[in-house]
Scaffold this active site. Structure first.
Site, mmCIF file in Angstrom:
data_model
loop_
_atom_site.group_PDB
_atom_site.id
_atom_site.type_symbol
_atom_site.label_atom_id
_atom_site.label_comp_id
_atom_site.label_asym_id
_atom_site.label_seq_id
_atom_site.Cartn_x
_atom_site.Cartn_y
_atom_site.Cartn_z
ATOM 1 N N THR A 1 0.878 -1.164 0.000
ATOM 2 C CA THR A 1 0.000 0.000 0.000
ATOM 3 C C THR A 1 0.917 1.215 0.000
ATOM 4 O OG1 THR A 1 -1.650 -1.145 1.338
ATOM 5 C CG2 THR A 1 -1.785 1.245 1.262
ATOM 6 N N MET A 2 0.701 2.117 -0.950
ATOM 7 C CA MET A 2 1.491 3.347 -0.975
ATOM 8 C C MET A 2 0.591 4.487 -0.522
ATOM 9 S SD MET A 2 3.637 5.239 -3.997
ATOM 10 C CE MET A 2 4.451 3.753 -4.489
ATOM 11 N N GLU A 3 1.039 5.194 0.478
ATOM 12 C CA GLU A 3 0.258 6.298 1.014
ATOM 13 C C GLU A 3 0.941 7.614 0.699
ATOM 14 O OE1 GLU A 3 -0.501 5.574 5.142
ATOM 15 O OE2 GLU A 3 -1.226 3.557 4.749
ATOM 16 N N SER A 4 0.164 8.656 0.680
ATOM 17 C CA SER A 4 0.677 9.988 0.400
ATOM 18 C C SER A 4 0.149 10.956 1.447
ATOM 19 C CB SER A 4 0.239 10.437 -0.994
ATOM 20 O OG SER A 4 0.738 11.728 -1.267
#
Length: 111
Positions: free
Chosen positions: A45-48
């Site tokens: 999961t890539m979060e920003s």
């Protein structure tokens, strides 16, 4: 391997902020379900942030469309490099290396 690649090529990516632990509160997330039930070994999961960065090249700056597009381009380069590591003979074709260089060169520059 992908997080390590991104930490080398993407200024907005911070390996120190990554967590690979499966916490109880995260057991129903797609990343964990795909890993447990389907057996996908590399599910991330890539979060920003929209609040801005507190480290690196973007420290003190607000994240905008350009920075998100840059991260997307670097992510694509990271996937290509990961695939080339897995199948070096098949994915070291000049056309793929040209695509990688084009993605790197087209990344936005912060002013």
């Amino acid at each position: 391997a992908l997080p390590k690649i991104l930490s080398q090529i993407a200024p907005a990516f911070c390996m120190g902020s990554c967590s690979f632990v499966v916490e109880k509160s995260k057991e129903s997330t797609a990343r964990v379900v795909v890993w447990r039930e389907i057996g996908v070994q590399r599910s991330y999961t890539m979060e920003s942030t929209l609040c801005g960065c507190d480290q690196g090249k973007y420290k003190g700056l607000q994240i905008g469309t350009r920075e998100l597009e840059e991260m997307g381009a670097k992510f694509c380069v990271g996937l290509l490099r990961l695939k080339r590591m897995a199948s070096p003979l098949e994915y070291n074709l000049p056309s793929l290396l040209d695509i990688e260089n084009e993605l790197i060169e087209s990344s936005c520059k912060v002013t």
